[in-house]
Design a protein around this motif. Sequence first.
Motif, PDB file in Angstrom:
ATOM      1  N   ASP A 100       2.224  -1.608  -4.747  1.00 34.12           N
ATOM      2  CA  ASP A 100       3.455  -0.865  -5.042  1.00 34.12           C
ATOM      3  C   ASP A 100       4.539  -1.163  -3.998  1.00 34.12           C
ATOM      4  OD1 ASP A 100       2.336   0.289  -7.269  1.00 34.12           O
ATOM      5  OD2 ASP A 100       1.800   2.176  -6.264  1.00 34.12           O
ATOM      6  N   VAL A 101       4.104  -1.317  -2.737  1.00 35.61           N
ATOM      7  CA  VAL A 101       5.066  -1.647  -1.675  1.00 35.61           C
ATOM      8  C   VAL A 101       5.715  -2.998  -1.952  1.00 35.61           C
ATOM      9  CG1 VAL A 101       5.323  -2.216   0.781  1.00 35.61           C
ATOM     10  CG2 VAL A 101       3.920  -0.253   0.095  1.00 35.61           C
ATOM     11  N   ARG A 102       4.903  -3.990  -2.307  1.00 37.38           N
ATOM     12  CA  ARG A 102       5.456  -5.321  -2.599  1.00 37.38           C
ATOM     13  C   ARG A 102       6.473  -5.263  -3.740  1.00 37.38           C
ATOM     14  NH1 ARG A 102       0.027  -6.806  -1.987  1.00 37.38           N
ATOM     15  NH2 ARG A 102      -0.249  -7.006  -4.251  1.00 37.38           N
ATOM     16  N   THR A 103       6.131  -4.505  -4.771  1.00 38.71           N
ATOM     17  CA  THR A 103       7.039  -4.372  -5.911  1.00 38.71           C
ATOM     18  C   THR A 103       8.324  -3.656  -5.515  1.00 38.71           C
ATOM     19  OG1 THR A 103       5.174  -4.324  -7.456  1.00 38.71           O
ATOM     20  CG2 THR A 103       7.279  -3.477  -8.249  1.00 38.71           C
ATOM     21  N   SER A 104       8.178  -2.546  -4.792  1.00 40.34           N
ATOM     22  CA  SER A 104       9.344  -1.751  -4.408  1.00 40.34           C
ATOM     23  C   SER A 104      10.283  -2.518  -3.493  1.00 40.34           C
ATOM     24  CB  SER A 104       8.888  -0.454  -3.719  1.00 40.34           C
ATOM     25  OG  SER A 104       8.119   0.343  -4.593  1.00 40.34           O
ATOM     26  N   LEU A 105       9.717  -3.379  -2.643  1.00 41.87           N
ATOM     27  CA  LEU A 105      10.537  -4.139  -1.702  1.00 41.87           C
ATOM     28  C   LEU A 105      11.006  -5.465  -2.292  1.00 41.87           C
ATOM     29  CD1 LEU A 105       8.583  -3.592   1.656  1.00 41.87           C
ATOM     30  CD2 LEU A 105      10.621  -2.399   0.838  1.00 41.87           C
ATOM     31  N   GLY A 106      10.531  -5.768  -3.493  1.00 39.65           N
ATOM     32  CA  GLY A 106      10.950  -7.012  -4.136  1.00 39.65           C
ATOM     33  C   GLY A 106      10.402  -8.253  -3.469  1.00 39.65           C
ATOM     34  N   LEU A 107       9.207  -8.148  -2.885  1.00 42.52           N
ATOM     35  CA  LEU A 107       8.593  -9.295  -2.220  1.00 42.52           C
ATOM     36  C   LEU A 107       7.875 -10.162  -3.240  1.00 42.52           C
ATOM     37  CD1 LEU A 107       7.121  -7.512   0.926  1.00 42.52           C
ATOM     38  CD2 LEU A 107       9.281  -8.744   0.741  1.00 42.52           C
ATOM     39  N   ASP A 108       7.876 -11.458  -3.011  1.00 45.21           N
ATOM     40  CA  ASP A 108       7.214 -12.345  -3.967  1.00 45.21           C
ATOM     41  C   ASP A 108       5.728 -12.465  -3.658  1.00 45.21           C
ATOM     42  OD1 ASP A 108       6.952 -14.153  -1.830  1.00 45.21           O
ATOM     43  OD2 ASP A 108       8.803 -15.195  -2.354  1.00 45.21           O
ATOM     44  N   ALA A 109       5.042 -13.263  -4.438  1.00 47.57           N
ATOM     45  CA  ALA A 109       3.581 -13.371  -4.331  1.00 47.57           C
ATOM     46  C   ALA A 109       3.128 -13.911  -2.979  1.00 47.57           C
ATOM     47  CB  ALA A 109       3.050 -14.265  -5.448  1.00 47.57           C
ATOM     48  N   SER A 110       4.018 -14.618  -2.271  1.00 49.12           N
ATOM     49  CA  SER A 110       3.630 -15.179  -0.975  1.00 49.12           C
ATOM     50  C   SER A 110       3.287 -14.094   0.041  1.00 49.12           C
ATOM     51  CB  SER A 110       4.754 -16.072  -0.425  1.00 49.12           C
ATOM     52  OG  SER A 110       5.925 -15.304  -0.165  1.00 49.12           O
ATOM     53  N   ALA A 111       3.791 -12.875  -0.205  1.00 46.27           N
ATOM     54  CA  ALA A 111       3.503 -11.773   0.718  1.00 46.27           C
ATOM     55  C   ALA A 111       2.014 -11.457   0.755  1.00 46.27           C
ATOM     56  CB  ALA A 111       4.285 -10.534   0.323  1.00 46.27           C
ATOM     57  N   THR A 112       1.312 -11.748  -0.335  1.00 40.49           N
ATOM     58  CA  THR A 112      -0.120 -11.440  -0.381  1.00 40.49           C
ATOM     59  C   THR A 112      -0.912 -12.268   0.619  1.00 40.49           C
ATOM     60  OG1 THR A 112      -0.488 -13.037  -2.161  1.00 40.49           O
ATOM     61  CG2 THR A 112      -0.004 -10.772  -2.807  1.00 40.49           C
ATOM     62  N   SER A 113      -0.382 -13.411   1.030  1.00 42.76           N
ATOM     63  CA  SER A 113      -1.112 -14.237   2.000  1.00 42.76           C
ATOM     64  C   SER A 113      -1.257 -13.505   3.329  1.00 42.76           C
ATOM     65  CB  SER A 113      -0.403 -15.578   2.212  1.00 42.76           C
ATOM     66  OG  SER A 113       0.877 -15.388   2.784  1.00 42.76           O
ATOM     67  N   PHE A 114      -0.241 -12.710   3.703  1.00 36.40           N
ATOM     68  CA  PHE A 114      -0.346 -11.938   4.939  1.00 36.40           C
ATOM     69  C   PHE A 114      -1.465 -10.905   4.811  1.00 36.40           C
ATOM     70  CE2 PHE A 114       0.437  -8.359   7.692  1.00 36.40           C
ATOM     71  CZ  PHE A 114       0.733  -8.963   8.895  1.00 36.40           C
ATOM     72  N   SER A 115      -1.525 -10.234   3.659  1.00 37.04           N
ATOM     73  CA  SER A 115      -2.577  -9.245   3.435  1.00 37.04           C
ATOM     74  C   SER A 115      -3.954  -9.895   3.515  1.00 37.04           C
ATOM     75  CB  SER A 115      -2.382  -8.579   2.065  1.00 37.04           C
ATOM     76  OG  SER A 115      -3.343  -7.563   1.869  1.00 37.04           O
ATOM     77  N   GLN A 116      -4.071 -11.089   2.996  1.00 34.51           N
ATOM     78  CA  GLN A 116      -5.351 -11.800   3.054  1.00 34.51           C
ATOM     79  C   GLN A 116      -5.746 -12.117   4.489  1.00 34.51           C
ATOM     80  OE1 GLN A 116      -4.477 -15.107   0.499  1.00 34.51           O
ATOM     81  NE2 GLN A 116      -4.773 -13.944  -1.391  1.00 34.51           N
ATOM     82  N   GLN A 117      -4.772 -12.511   5.300  1.00 36.86           N
ATOM     83  CA  GLN A 117      -5.047 -12.779   6.714  1.00 36.86           C
ATOM     84  C   GLN A 117      -5.525 -11.516   7.427  1.00 36.86           C
ATOM     85  OE1 GLN A 117      -1.008 -14.667   7.389  1.00 36.86           O
ATOM     86  NE2 GLN A 117      -2.223 -15.979   8.720  1.00 36.86           N
ATOM     87  N   ALA A 118      -4.854 -10.411   7.154  1.00 37.73           N
ATOM     88  CA  ALA A 118      -5.230  -9.146   7.781  1.00 37.73           C
ATOM     89  C   ALA A 118      -6.627  -8.721   7.349  1.00 37.73           C
ATOM     90  CB  ALA A 118      -4.217  -8.059   7.421  1.00 37.73           C
ATOM     91  N   GLU A 119      -6.950  -8.912   6.077  1.00 42.24           N
ATOM     92  CA  GLU A 119      -8.278  -8.575   5.567  1.00 42.24           C
ATOM     93  C   GLU A 119      -9.352  -9.422   6.240  1.00 42.24           C
ATOM     94  OE1 GLU A 119      -9.308  -6.344   2.182  1.00 42.24           O
ATOM     95  OE2 GLU A 119      -8.396  -5.572   4.007  1.00 42.24           O
ATOM     96  N   GLU A 120      -9.033 -10.680   6.500  1.00 39.71           N
ATOM     97  CA  GLU A 120     -10.003 -11.551   7.171  1.00 39.71           C
ATOM     98  C   GLU A 120     -10.307 -11.043   8.577  1.00 39.71           C
ATOM     99  OE1 GLU A 120      -9.178 -15.738   7.086  1.00 39.71           O
ATOM    100  OE2 GLU A 120      -8.403 -15.635   5.048  1.00 39.71           O
ATOM    101  N   ILE A 121      -9.265 -10.598   9.281  1.00 40.52           N
ATOM    102  CA  ILE A 121      -9.479 -10.053  10.621  1.00 40.52           C
ATOM    103  C   ILE A 121     -10.309  -8.776  10.547  1.00 40.52           C
ATOM    104  CG2 ILE A 121      -8.328  -8.990  12.608  1.00 40.52           C
ATOM    105  CD1 ILE A 121      -6.021 -10.944  12.172  1.00 40.52           C
ATOM    106  N   ALA A 122      -9.969  -7.897   9.598  1.00 42.17           N
ATOM    107  CA  ALA A 122     -10.690  -6.626   9.463  1.00 42.17           C
ATOM    108  C   ALA A 122     -12.149  -6.833   9.079  1.00 42.17           C
ATOM    109  CB  ALA A 122      -9.998  -5.756   8.418  1.00 42.17           C
ATOM    110  N   ALA A 123     -12.442  -7.941   8.394  1.00 41.62           N
ATOM    111  CA  ALA A 123     -13.800  -8.175   7.886  1.00 41.62           C
ATOM    112  C   ALA A 123     -14.686  -8.957   8.850  1.00 41.62           C
ATOM    113  CB  ALA A 123     -13.726  -8.918   6.550  1.00 41.62           C
TER     114      ALA A 123
END
Length: 323
Positions: A100-123
């Motif tokens: 919802d944040v990505r949609t509300s801020l109008g960010l494109d699909a490339s923003a998900t790569s940051f989330s993936q990086q963060a998930e890798e660190i958390a995991a």
Amino acid sequence: MTPSETKSIVALSLLAAFVDGEKHERERAEIKRIAEGLSQADGVNLPTLYQDVLMKRVSLASVAGELKSPESKQLAYEMAVCVCDADGTQSEAERMFLADVRTSLGLDASATSFSQQAEEIAAVPIGAAAPVAVATVAAGTAVTAAGAPNTPDTAELDKSILNASIVNGALELLPETLSTMAIIPLQMKLVYRIGQAYGYQLDTGHIKDFLATVGVGLTSQYLEQAGRKLLGGLLGKVGGGLLRGLGNQAVSSGMSFASTYALGHVAKRYYAGGRTLSTQMLKEAFSGVVKEGQSLQTQYLPAIQEKARTLDAGKVLSLVRGA
């Protein structure tokens, strides 16, 4: 950024902190304490903002409307991701919120790569799998034979605690959001190694409980570290941002060095003593060693600054994996 954008980024981070509805009361209390400690910074009244978020007087739509520049939108999203990942990989509620944040801020699909990086660190696992001989021992229990506690090289442990403190102090000076997020898993891995040195095989749940008992919340610690960077004008800056951070300790409280130093030494006392310290004793010990760490931080500042010059966001995941 404008004060309005700064306030909106902090508000979005607070929304992210409470989105899963599972925060323990002590974590909520820590977040409130941090808001009060950073109050009135950069024209942002954080205690009021904290209450507005809890009372649902702040919405994602209202926050998104205040973020005008692409840079502020990206930074807001990155901080929200890191808040969601600070205490482990994202829950379903957190994943939906970030979408919802990505949609509300109008960010494109490339923003998900940051989330993936963060998930890798958390995991990243906190430590290697237990040896076969002790694989069935319950988490948080000694793996050595009764009456034969481990006797590790305490000088080596002290050295590893200091090195970990310097690394985390350096990460606190870097302007990237992922660098701030890496501090928590590195602290957890330090506690894991200390417990292992004294014959205890620990799991993530036990270490999270240990950190919470001494007074270190995961989400709240990230919010405090990132909040100080943001309000000090460092977070999100690249290039010259690093040099500004190295030259201006007012941006950074040095708490990452002190808290890591304290966690290491209190964990050492705790596991060396057979885990007999009470909750109150652990809290008091941690509080005392944090002060010691804060006094040492100035002494080791040159080493922290030098380490910061060797780190960058691209090395963060490998740093966490290799710790």
